[in-house]
Design a protein around this motif. Structure first.
Motif, PDB file in Angstrom:
ATOM      1  N   ALA A 163       0.833  -1.202   0.000  1.00  0.00           N
ATOM      2  CA  ALA A 163       0.000   0.000   0.000  1.00  0.00           C
ATOM      3  C   ALA A 163       0.873   1.259   0.000  1.00  0.00           C
ATOM      4  O   ALA A 163       1.988   1.256   0.520  1.00  0.00           O
ATOM      5  N   PHE A 164       0.340   2.315  -0.636  1.00  0.00           N
ATOM      6  CA  PHE A 164       0.896   3.657  -0.461  1.00  0.00           C
ATOM      7  C   PHE A 164       0.204   4.278   0.749  1.00  0.00           C
ATOM      8  O   PHE A 164      -1.015   4.126   0.909  1.00  0.00           O
ATOM      9  N   VAL A 165       0.957   4.958   1.576  1.00  0.00           N
ATOM     10  CA  VAL A 165       0.340   5.637   2.709  1.00  0.00           C
ATOM     11  C   VAL A 165       0.612   7.135   2.595  1.00  0.00           C
ATOM     12  O   VAL A 165       1.761   7.549   2.427  1.00  0.00           O
ATOM     13  N   ILE A 166      -0.449   7.915   2.649  1.00  0.00           N
ATOM     14  CA  ILE A 166      -0.321   9.373   2.581  1.00  0.00           C
ATOM     15  C   ILE A 166      -0.698   9.918   3.956  1.00  0.00           C
ATOM     16  O   ILE A 166      -1.769   9.618   4.473  1.00  0.00           O
ATOM     17  N   ILE A 167       0.210  10.654   4.561  1.00  0.00           N
ATOM     18  CA  ILE A 167      -0.021  11.148   5.916  1.00  0.00           C
ATOM     19  C   ILE A 167      -0.033  12.682   5.928  1.00  0.00           C
ATOM     20  O   ILE A 167       0.927  13.314   5.475  1.00  0.00           O
ATOM     21  N   ASP A 168      -1.123  13.247   6.425  1.00  0.00           N
ATOM     22  CA  ASP A 168      -1.238  14.698   6.544  1.00  0.00           C
ATOM     23  C   ASP A 168      -0.512  15.174   7.796  1.00  0.00           C
ATOM     24  O   ASP A 168      -0.827  14.731   8.902  1.00  0.00           O
ATOM     25  N   VAL A 169       0.447  16.074   7.614  1.00  0.00           N
ATOM     26  CA  VAL A 169       1.109  16.664   8.783  1.00  0.00           C
ATOM     27  C   VAL A 169       0.931  18.186   8.722  1.00  0.00           C
ATOM     28  O   VAL A 169       0.378  18.715   7.752  1.00  0.00           O
ATOM     29  N   ALA A 170       1.419  18.873   9.766  1.00  0.00           N
ATOM     30  CA  ALA A 170       1.222  20.330   9.796  1.00  0.00           C
ATOM     31  C   ALA A 170       2.214  21.030   8.873  1.00  0.00           C
ATOM     32  O   ALA A 170       1.846  21.828   8.027  1.00  0.00           O
ATOM     33  N   SER A 171       3.509  20.714   9.046  1.00  0.00           N
ATOM     34  CA  SER A 171       4.476  21.367   8.184  1.00  0.00           C
ATOM     35  C   SER A 171       5.709  20.505   7.987  1.00  0.00           C
ATOM     36  O   SER A 171       6.064  19.681   8.830  1.00  0.00           O
ATOM     37  N   PRO A 199      12.463  -6.407   0.571  1.00  0.00           N
ATOM     38  CA  PRO A 199      11.659  -5.430  -0.166  1.00  0.00           C
ATOM     39  C   PRO A 199      10.191  -5.329   0.225  1.00  0.00           C
ATOM     40  O   PRO A 199       9.431  -4.635  -0.453  1.00  0.00           O
ATOM     41  N   LEU A 200       9.759  -6.018   1.268  1.00  0.00           N
ATOM     42  CA  LEU A 200       8.401  -5.762   1.752  1.00  0.00           C
ATOM     43  C   LEU A 200       8.388  -4.398   2.441  1.00  0.00           C
ATOM     44  O   LEU A 200       9.404  -3.963   2.970  1.00  0.00           O
ATOM     45  N   GLY A 201       7.236  -3.772   2.441  1.00  0.00           N
ATOM     46  CA  GLY A 201       7.168  -2.509   3.166  1.00  0.00           C
ATOM     47  C   GLY A 201       6.108  -1.561   2.627  1.00  0.00           C
ATOM     48  O   GLY A 201       5.299  -1.923   1.779  1.00  0.00           O
ATOM     49  N   ILE A 202       6.158  -0.348   3.153  1.00  0.00           N
ATOM     50  CA  ILE A 202       5.158   0.675   2.879  1.00  0.00           C
ATOM     51  C   ILE A 202       5.873   1.879   2.258  1.00  0.00           C
ATOM     52  O   ILE A 202       6.939   2.265   2.722  1.00  0.00           O
ATOM     53  N   ASP A 203       5.281   2.437   1.224  1.00  0.00           N
ATOM     54  CA  ASP A 203       5.831   3.648   0.626  1.00  0.00           C
ATOM     55  C   ASP A 203       4.987   4.832   1.078  1.00  0.00           C
ATOM     56  O   ASP A 203       3.774   4.841   0.911  1.00  0.00           O
ATOM     57  N   PRO A 238      10.257   6.350   0.563  1.00  0.00           N
ATOM     58  CA  PRO A 238      10.073   5.004   0.014  1.00  0.00           C
ATOM     59  C   PRO A 238      10.628   3.970   0.968  1.00  0.00           C
ATOM     60  O   PRO A 238      11.483   4.286   1.807  1.00  0.00           O
ATOM     61  N   ARG A 239      10.178   2.737   0.830  1.00  0.00           N
ATOM     62  CA  ARG A 239      10.590   1.694   1.778  1.00  0.00           C
ATOM     63  C   ARG A 239      12.080   1.395   1.693  1.00  0.00           C
ATOM     64  O   ARG A 239      12.645   0.814   2.603  1.00  0.00           O
ATOM     65  N   SER A 240      12.694   1.792   0.567  1.00  0.00           N
ATOM     66  CA  SER A 240      14.125   1.518   0.399  1.00  0.00           C
ATOM     67  C   SER A 240      14.979   2.416   1.293  1.00  0.00           C
ATOM     68  O   SER A 240      16.166   2.173   1.449  1.00  0.00           O
ATOM     69  N   ASN A 241      14.370   3.453   1.860  1.00  0.00           N
ATOM     70  CA  ASN A 241      15.151   4.410   2.663  1.00  0.00           C
ATOM     71  C   ASN A 241      15.126   4.075   4.147  1.00  0.00           C
ATOM     72  O   ASN A 241      14.130   3.615   4.682  1.00  0.00           O
ATOM     73  N   ARG A 242      16.257   4.324   4.755  1.00  0.00           N
ATOM     74  CA  ARG A 242      16.323   4.237   6.213  1.00  0.00           C
ATOM     75  C   ARG A 242      16.210   5.648   6.770  1.00  0.00           C
ATOM     76  O   ARG A 242      16.538   6.618   6.087  1.00  0.00           O
ATOM     77  N   PHE A 243      15.709   5.752   8.001  1.00  0.00           N
ATOM     78  CA  PHE A 243      15.668   7.092   8.589  1.00  0.00           C
ATOM     79  C   PHE A 243      15.949   7.043  10.075  1.00  0.00           C
ATOM     80  O   PHE A 243      15.688   6.046  10.742  1.00  0.00           O
TER      81      PHE A 243
END
Lengths: 310, 441, 203
Positions: free
Chosen positions: C118-126, C175-179, C193-198
């Motif tokens: 799934a793609f996940v779109i998250i609304d944040v303030a800024s 490669p499983l994960g959420i974008d 993207p799921r390929s990135n670490r943070f």
């Protein structure tokens, strides 16, 4: 007397493909970017171009292209190749986009089997036409199996294949389409580009998108991604050698060469990339090339053996 | 489900009308490089000349242009084939495509597919019911007589294949004379008596002799899903709906070769024709309010091939197990009996659950029988491949030079280990490896 | 129910897709989605609405966490997409202050077909590349991986840190994960993207 057919007066959508299919391709391109080197299946509708003649590239190009894009297309390095001309005309006809031969000026470049010699920047997208997206197909014919192999990162048979060629011939014999490891996870076919171009996939500034229409797969290499050709510790990947060879038109080397034969059977060399050659010959400038260690070796050797050429 | 039902009020399609003359794009400059056959004739110009030339060949003898109404009427079977392989039921477009490409059925089917891909898809039709088919031809080879009787209908099966020289100067008067005489032979009551027929396989089913046969995959939820392979790429193992859809779009000759191979012994499906019927079926769609709407009739050919089925794997077969029959199903647009029959054979063969023969192997059958894909890719070999070739040439030259240098000294055995951190090859893997050089395309 | 009449489904969708693709290919690069007057329902950032209008159609499903009735109607009417439970949806529209239960349910794909996630779109303030543009409490996100030249740091306000923890867990078996796409109230987007670490640090 003879009835006319009003319904045959058909008009097409901007960029030919219908908006539903474009959305599907766009979603899948995003997925492809999120899993660099992984092949995403897509619907791949028929195009008015034959399967195997660049339909996958066209799907990507036409789903991505906008009114302001400047489009360039090359086939085997040349803007003038018949199929490149045909696809360029088609894209122009359905989008009215500006088209160009200038690698640097283009925002969207479709290519068959070459990466331009001129370095691409972060405002550019290179779209590859891919005949066979599955790098493992040569060692495993079943899609069900290759899917599992990618899923489990089980690439032993691929290594064996390279190793066997080495045992037999004393060298890795893979020519064009040299398999690469992307982001340390997926083995990917870079499409049949020469090995000369393979190092330019690594940590580039531009975005690489791949479309395999007949096989119905999309994949991508985002900018600044590790792309490493498969090699062994003592048997290294090497690019094509054009040692001491200079282009008969521009007098210079350090670019991928074509061999041209004349009626007597003699041959001479000409730089393959038509825009790069034009810039050398017409504009008398050498465009900024990619920087990679393989090309650097070639350029160093060329400069060491410099002779007074125009 | 509705596709394409989105906001179109502000929809501004760029009019790319193929009937207006095409103007080539203006570019800042023209490529001047001359390289072999790539640019010698100057790409775009060469294409334009080639297109003119092929048009010239189409009409150079100055005969009266064939009207597509004539093609539609007199080349019925060619157009049926084009519609089936083009996956697009539109006889007048089929006729137009056939005319456009000088009668090449491959090319015509390709044009139909490409055109079909541009059309908005407003509805999915309801499942057609061949039990209510208006039958034009229907035979069974499994029984001497069947309820409703064998209806030979229009077929070339029993024409003696002797070239008919009378057609060389067939006149409109002859056509009319035949039609009048033919119509006079048909009584109005007989014509009205023609109706729908029950199915042969229903008789077998009622007697409990038919049984479903399938891979375990076919029984799963995914296996029973109704897939549209034009909307999502096929995944293997493919659900039966996807397999049948691909076969229905496949090239007739391609599936004939594979179906034939199975009958000859490469796989061993030698069925009997339970029933073969050709006729008209109604197509209905549900309108936005859910009401079923009749939108027209199409001609289809349907084949139900009866084969003997094993009762399971050898180890599972007990002394008391019974043999039974299973059906291989084929259905395609128009009258194309070869295709429907071979589709039935392959449908059955692919459910054998083994890959020991080409026809039993899903990936082999489905990947290689699509005429548009196969034609495109085999013909793409005509595109220049000199960069690809140069890359290989470079390797071969190096290897040859190396071997010349080393004629005396034998190569030492390599002790390579992968540099990319992956596990190294094992001896067992090496034995399985047939490949010397990986493919270059 | 609002039918977006000024949205051009050919050219607006193309323009916005290119920006989304640019941000997805270059995690940490912020792009602005606007240029068209739309009226999304409450609790849906304009950029989130434009992502929906640009990528949804009848072939995919979506899930909405907040103000579900209005937003569901909005997307159904304008895209012909269909609502689905969080565990089945192809797109999830979440809010930065949500608890992570829906994100946790989102499908991560399968090993043979990791693209079925799934793609996940998250609304944040800024969202900002600089720490000094907002006075709200914010998270410092340092991204690395494909698309990022070394490292890229961004500052996000109005995002529940638990969402990021869940995201990291979901993406552990690459490669499983959420974008993920974060959108803010200034129409900016940030892709993970799921390929990135943070790495997350508070400020």
């Amino acid at each position: 007397m003879i009835p006319t057919f009003k319904k045959f007066d058909t008009q097409f959508n901007f960029a030919f493909i219908d908006e539903n299919t474009k959305r599907e391709i766009r979603r899948k391109l995003l997925k492809a970017i999120c899993i660099p080197g992984y092949q995403v299946p897509y619907s791949s509708p028929e195009m008015p171009i034959a399967r195997g003649w660049g339909t996958g590239g066209l799907h990507v190009t036409l789903s991505v292209i906008g009114k302001d894009d400047r489009f360039k297309i090359i086939d085997q390095g040349s803007d003038a190749s018949v199929n490149a001309c045909n696809l360029r005309d088609f894209v122009h006809r359905v989008t009215h986009c500006r088209v160009t031969f200038d690698t640097h000026e283009a925002t969207l470049i479709q290519t068959r089997h070459r990466i331009p010699e001129e370095q691409l920047n972060d405002g550019q997208i290179l779209v590859f036409q891919v005949p066979q997206p599955e790098p493992l197909r040569a060692v495993e014919r079943y899609e069900t199996k290759t899917r599992e192999m990618h899923g489990e990162a089980d690439y032993a048979r691929m290594w064996v294949s390279l190793y066997e060629a080495f045992v037999r011939y004393g060298d890795i014999m893979q020519g064009a389409g040299y398999p690469v490891m992307v982001n340390g996870r997926h083995i990917m076919s870079p499409s049949p580009i020469p090995r000369w171009d393979v190092p330019n996939l690594n940590q580039s500034d531009c975005l690489y998108l791949f479309g395999a229409g007949r096989e119905k797969r999309l994949y991508a290499v985002p900018p600044h991604t590790d792309v490493v050709p498969l090699e062994f510790e003592d048997v290294k990947f090497r690019i094509e050698q054009f040692s001491g060879i200079r282009c008969s038109m521009s007098g210079t080397g350090g670019a991928f060469m074509d061999e041209l034969y004349n009626d007597l059977g003699d041959f001479r060399h000409v730089i393959n990339d038509s825009d790069f050659l034009d810039k050398l010959v017409e504009r008398k400038t050498r465009p900024q090339q990619w920087s990679n260690k393989y090309l650097q070796e070639v350029l160093d050797e060329m400069n060491a053996n410099t002779d007074p050429q125009p | 489900m509705l596709i394409g039902q989105r906001n179109t009020t502000n929809y501004k399609p760029l009019t790319t009308n193929y009937t207006t003359p095409y103007k080539p794009p203006t570019t800042n400059r023209k490529p001047k490089t001359t390289m072999g056959y790539v640019a010698v004739k100057g790409g775009t110009e060469a294409i334009a000349n080639s297109i003119d030339l092929v048009e010239f060949y189409r009409i150079k003898d100055e005969t009266p242009p064939i009207h597509i109404k004539q093609l539609q009427a007199q080349f019925r079977l060619a157009i049926d084939k084009i519609m089936g392989e083009g996956s697009f039921y539109a006889p007048e477009y089929g006729a137009l495509a056939l005319k456009q490409v000088e009668g090449d059925v491959f090319e015509a089917a390709f044009i139909m597919r490409a055109f079909r891909a541009t059309l908005p898809r407003m509805y999915y039709s309801a499942v057609i019911d061949t039990r209510n088919m208006f039958v034009q031809r229907r035979i069974s080879s499994s029984f001497r007589d069947i309820p409703g009787g064998q209806v030979l209908g229009p077929t070339y099966d029993y024409t003696q294949r002797i070239i008919d020289t009378r057609l060389a100067d067939e006149s409109y008067e002859q056509v009319q004379a035949f039609l009048e005489q033919f119509k006079a032979r048909i009584s109005e009551t007989d014509r009205k008596a023609v109706t729908t027929f029950g199915k042969v396989i229903d008789m077998l089913r009622a007697q409990g002799l038919l049984k479903g046969v399938g891979n375990r995959d076919d029984e799963s939820e995914e296996g029973r899903r109704l897939v549209d392979i034009t909307r999502e790429a096929i995944k293997f193992p493919a659900p039966r709906s996807a397999r049948l859809q691909m076969l229905a779009r496949a090239e007739t000759g391609g599936i004939m070769a594979l179906g034939y191979s199975s009958m000859r012994g490469y796989g061993g499906v030698h069925p009997t024709v339970g029933e073969l019927r050709v006729g008209l079926v109604e197509v209905n769609v549900a309108d936005p309010s859910g009401r079923s709407r009749y939108i027209g009739r199409i001609r289809v050919t349907e084949a139900e091939m009866i084969t003997k089925a094993k009762t399971g794997k050898k180890s599972e077969r007990s002394a008391g197990s019974v043999p039974y029959y299973a059906i291989g199903y084929g259905l395609c647009f128009g009258q194309n009996e070869t295709k429907a029959i071979c589709m039935g054979i392959l449908d059955r063969a692919m459910r054998n659950g083994t890959k020991d023969a080409p026809a039993n192997d899903q990936e082999f059958v489905l990947y290689h029988t699509d005429g548009i894909e196969a034609m495109g890719f085999t013909n793409h070999l005509k595109l220049p491949h000199y960069v690809t070739f140069q890359s290989g040439l470079n390797n071969v030259r190096r290897a040859v030079a190396k071997s010349k240098k080393k004629t005396e000294a034998k190569p030492t055995s390599p002790t390579s280990t992968p540099a990319n951190g992956a596990s190294g090859p094992s001896a067992g893997d090496a034995e399985r490896m047939p490949t010397e050089v990986l493919t270059e395309l | 129910m609002i039918r977006e009449t000024s949205y051009d489904e050919v050219f607006d969708a193309q323009t916005h897709f290119r920006l989304i693709m640019d941000s997805m290919a270059r995690p940490g690069k912020l792009n602005v989605l606007n240029g068209v007057a739309i009226q999304p329902p409450d609790s849906l950032n304009r950029a989130s609405a434009l992502i929906g209008l640009g990528l949804l159609n009848a072939d995919v499903s979506f899930f909405v966490a907040r103000n579900a009735t209005a937003i569901t109607t909005y997307f159904t009417v304008n895209t012909a997409s269909r609502p689905a439970p969080a565990a089945e949806a192809d797109f999830l529209f979440l809010h930065g202050n949500d608890s992570p239960q829906h994100l946790d349910a989102a499908k991560p794909g399968t090993l043979t077909y990791p693209d079925t996630n799934a793609f996940v779109i998250i609304d944040v303030a800024s969202i900002s590349l600089h720490p000094d543009q907002t006075t709200e409490p914010r998270l410092q996100l340092t991204l690395s991986g494909p698309g990022v030249n070394g490292q890229q740091t961004v500052f996000v306000a109005g995002l529940n840190e638990a969402l990021l923890t869940t995201l990291r867990d979901k993406n552990a078996e690459y490669p499983l994960g959420i974008d993920t796409i974060l959108t803010d109230q200034n129409d900016q987007i940030l892709c993970i993207p799921r390929s990135n670490r943070f790495v997350v640090g508070g400020l």
